[in-house]
Write a protein that holds these residues in place. Structure first.
Motif, PDB file in Angstrom:
ATOM      1  N   PRO A   1       0.835  -1.200   0.000  1.00 20.35           N
ATOM      2  CA  PRO A   1       0.000   0.000   0.000  1.00 20.35           C
ATOM      3  C   PRO A   1       0.874   1.256   0.000  1.00 20.35           C
ATOM      4  O   PRO A   1       1.996   1.247   0.505  1.00 20.35           O
ATOM      5  N   VAL A   2       0.356   2.314  -0.597  1.00 17.66           N
ATOM      6  CA  VAL A   2       1.088   3.589  -0.666  1.00 17.66           C
ATOM      7  C   VAL A   2       0.579   4.499   0.440  1.00 17.66           C
ATOM      8  O   VAL A   2      -0.624   4.673   0.627  1.00 17.66           O
ATOM      9  N   ILE A   3       1.523   5.093   1.177  1.00 15.55           N
ATOM     10  CA  ILE A   3       1.187   6.096   2.184  1.00 15.55           C
ATOM     11  C   ILE A   3       1.879   7.392   1.795  1.00 15.55           C
ATOM     12  O   ILE A   3       3.116   7.445   1.697  1.00 15.55           O
ATOM     13  N   LEU A   4       1.095   8.438   1.548  1.00 19.73           N
ATOM     14  CA  LEU A   4       1.641   9.762   1.259  1.00 19.73           C
ATOM     15  C   LEU A   4       1.725  10.563   2.551  1.00 19.73           C
ATOM     16  O   LEU A   4       0.782  10.566   3.351  1.00 19.73           O
ATOM     17  N   LEU A   5       2.832  11.267   2.740  1.00 16.68           N
ATOM     18  CA  LEU A   5       3.093  12.013   3.969  1.00 16.68           C
ATOM     19  C   LEU A   5       3.191  13.498   3.671  1.00 16.68           C
ATOM     20  O   LEU A   5       4.015  13.918   2.854  1.00 16.68           O
ATOM     21  N   GLY A   6       2.372  14.308   4.351  1.00 18.62           N
ATOM     22  CA  GLY A   6       2.367  15.750   4.138  1.00 18.62           C
ATOM     23  C   GLY A   6       3.041  16.492   5.276  1.00 18.62           C
ATOM     24  O   GLY A   6       2.839  16.172   6.449  1.00 18.62           O
TER      25      GLY A   6
ATOM     26  N   ALA B   1       5.010  -0.872   3.717  1.00 18.57           N
ATOM     27  CA  ALA B   1       4.268  -0.022   2.786  1.00 18.57           C
ATOM     28  C   ALA B   1       5.248   0.831   2.002  1.00 18.57           C
ATOM     29  O   ALA B   1       6.389   1.057   2.416  1.00 18.57           O
ATOM     30  N   ARG B   2       4.803   1.299   0.839  1.00 14.66           N
ATOM     31  CA  ARG B   2       5.602   2.247   0.076  1.00 14.66           C
ATOM     32  C   ARG B   2       5.324   3.641   0.637  1.00 14.66           C
ATOM     33  O   ARG B   2       4.167   4.092   0.663  1.00 14.66           O
ATOM     34  N   ILE B   3       6.373   4.323   1.076  1.00 14.02           N
ATOM     35  CA  ILE B   3       6.220   5.597   1.784  1.00 14.02           C
ATOM     36  C   ILE B   3       6.770   6.711   0.901  1.00 14.02           C
ATOM     37  O   ILE B   3       7.949   6.695   0.519  1.00 14.02           O
ATOM     38  N   VAL B   4       5.928   7.685   0.589  1.00 17.54           N
ATOM     39  CA  VAL B   4       6.331   8.814  -0.255  1.00 17.54           C
ATOM     40  C   VAL B   4       5.856  10.107   0.420  1.00 17.54           C
ATOM     41  O   VAL B   4       4.664  10.277   0.693  1.00 17.54           O
TER      42      VAL B   4
ATOM     43  N   PHE C   1      -4.508   5.591  -2.289  1.00 19.79           N
ATOM     44  CA  PHE C   1      -3.410   5.735  -1.332  1.00 19.79           C
ATOM     45  C   PHE C   1      -3.979   6.063   0.044  1.00 19.79           C
ATOM     46  O   PHE C   1      -5.127   6.502   0.191  1.00 19.79           O
ATOM     47  N   HIS C   2      -3.155   5.829   1.042  1.00 24.69           N
ATOM     48  CA  HIS C   2      -3.424   6.284   2.396  1.00 24.69           C
ATOM     49  C   HIS C   2      -2.687   7.612   2.581  1.00 24.69           C
ATOM     50  O   HIS C   2      -1.626   7.821   2.004  1.00 24.69           O
ATOM     51  N   TYR C   3      -3.241   8.469   3.409  1.00 21.78           N
ATOM     52  CA  TYR C   3      -2.645   9.795   3.557  1.00 21.78           C
ATOM     53  C   TYR C   3      -2.412  10.084   5.037  1.00 21.78           C
ATOM     54  O   TYR C   3      -3.258   9.786   5.884  1.00 21.78           O
ATOM     55  N   ALA C   4      -1.251  10.681   5.325  1.00 24.94           N
ATOM     56  CA  ALA C   4      -0.960  11.171   6.676  1.00 24.94           C
ATOM     57  C   ALA C   4      -0.334  12.545   6.544  1.00 24.94           C
ATOM     58  O   ALA C   4       0.537  12.762   5.691  1.00 24.94           O
ATOM     59  N   GLY C   5      -0.770  13.478   7.373  1.00 26.62           N
ATOM     60  CA  GLY C   5      -0.239  14.834   7.274  1.00 26.62           C
ATOM     61  C   GLY C   5      -0.273  15.548   8.610  1.00 26.62           C
ATOM     62  O   GLY C   5      -1.140  15.292   9.454  1.00 26.62           O
ATOM     63  N   ASP C   6       0.687  16.437   8.790  1.00 26.20           N
ATOM     64  CA  ASP C   6       0.805  17.237  10.004  1.00 26.20           C
ATOM     65  C   ASP C   6       0.584  18.703   9.663  1.00 26.20           C
ATOM     66  O   ASP C   6       1.142  19.205   8.674  1.00 26.20           O
TER      67      ASP C   6
END
Length: 393
Positions: free
Chosen positions: A18-23, A45-48, A85-90
């Motif tokens: 799974p792809v996790i995008l990080l903001g 997971a693939r982390i971008v 994709f899954h998304y995570a952001g701060d």
């Protein structure tokens, strides 16, 4: 208006995962803010990550809005071949995550949003900050960010982490920083939270000043499928301040398989001892350690490893919640000495006298009036001592 092109920061990971995008947060880069979290997730997971315009690896851009950044994130997902994709952001990265979830609900599988809000700050406050940076450069932001970014004591405990983040801020393009401030001034999706269909985990830092816990709670209760977690000892940059806890929460929200712990028992013991001291106080722990004998040494190590290193360090509940559960269990079982110790610990974990009173009132119904009567007697003595300066343990 031209949509900015965001630099991708590819941390790696299995191509079929799974792809996790990080903001990122304003003034930070994905590599510096998210590096330790990515290290904890990259085997599963693939982390971008991505960088804001004029931050990290991204070039400056023309004026942009949060909606423009959301379009740019979707374009980045297209470039790396991620249909979903899954998304995570701060912070601003979390704001962009809300916008992406609104604009492309079919593409966002889950969202883990931390230290952010459906609206952040005030429009006037953001415009004033933009004007300051345009007039004086980025230096005033570097000077004020330690207090704005970090929980009390973090800089002293982790000077290298803080220095790297502040150095990244010092190299941020001032005009891009000002444009991001103006984008936040115009951002408010609070009326649209009910439209977000993806599962949302909202993570707050207990000591976050710019986006306090109620800001994240508002998101969690505003979306149809939201959860809310508060991290103790964390300010505004949760991925850098508590990377292990953040990584575990993201993994749980995404549904990643568990990874075997590489910690040795000595590591667990050290972590447990650190938490034990934070919760119970150095004075109490020092007394317990000094009283250890050959007979009790193995028992002391066991409770430090399993209770403090195994349970109290888990990310799923904050320490306030763990204190409340512990007090209730101790009342129910009549463990008066331990109850007195944990009343003091509950105050250290942020519970007020009134909250402890309400907890004991609740136990009168479910544990029994005599048990609650004993608990009130013990709590009265402990809290009187605590409030009169005996809070060191």
């Amino acid at each position: 208006m031209t949509v900015p092109e965001l630099a991708a920061v590819d941390f790696g990971g299995p191509a079929d995962g799974p792809v996790i995008l990080l903001g990122p947060s304003l003034g930070t880069s994905a590599a510096t803010l998210w590096g330790d979290v990515a290290d904890a997730l990259v085997s599963r997971a693939r982390i971008v990550g991505w960088d804001l315009p004029g931050h990290g690896r991204s070039a400056p851009a023309e004026a942009f809005t949060i909606a423009d950044l959301a379009v740019a994130v979707l374009a980045l997902a297209d470039r790396i071949g991620a249909e979903t994709f899954h998304y995570a952001g701060d912070s601003i990265g979390g704001a962009v995550g809300l916008q992406v979830a609104l604009d492309a609900p079919d593409r966002v599988s889950t969202a883990t949003l931390m230290c952010t809000g459906a609206a952040i700050g005030t429009p006037d406050g953001w415009r004033e900050r933009a004007a300051t940076v345009r007039a004086e450069g980025i230096a005033p932001m570097v000077a004020s960010s330690p207090q704005r970014w970090f929980a009390p004591g973090f800089v002293e405990r982790h000077p290298g982490v803080a220095a790297a983040l502040l150095d990244g801020l010092s190299h941020t393009d001032p005009e891009s920083y000002a444009q991001a401030c103006e984008a936040l001034a115009d951002f408010d999706v609070a009326p649209r939270l009910r439209e977000i269909t993806a599962p949302v985990l909202a993570i707050a830092g207990r000591d976050d000043v710019p986006t306090p816990p109620e800001s994240l709670q508002r998101i969690a209760t505003g979306v149809p499928n939201g959860e809310f977690v508060v991290l103790d000892g964390v300010g505004h940059l949760a991925p850098a301040e508590a990377p292990d806890r953040v990584a575990a929460l993201i993994a749980e929200n995404v549904g990643l398989p568990p990874t075997p712990s590489s910690n040795t028992l000595d590591d667990v013991y050290r972590d447990g001892m650190a938490v034990r001291r934070e919760v119970l106080g150095d004075a109490h722990v020092d007394r317990a350690v000094s009283a250890t004998t050959d007979l009790t040494a193995d028992f002391q190590r066991m409770i430090t490893e399993y209770a403090w290193g195994g349970i109290w360090t888990r990310p799923g509940l904050d320490r306030r919640s763990r204190s409340m559960i512990t007090l209730t269990a101790l009342i129910a079982r009549g463990h008066h000495e331990e109850f007195a110790m944990h009343v003091r610990a509950a105050r250290r974990n942020g519970l007020s006298n009134d909250e402890i009173k309400e907890l004991i009132m609740q136990t009168a119904i479910y544990c029994g009036v005599p048990d609650a009567n004993s608990a009130f007697r013990i709590a009265a003595d402990v809290l009187s001592d605590y409030d009169n300066g005996g809070g060191a343990g």
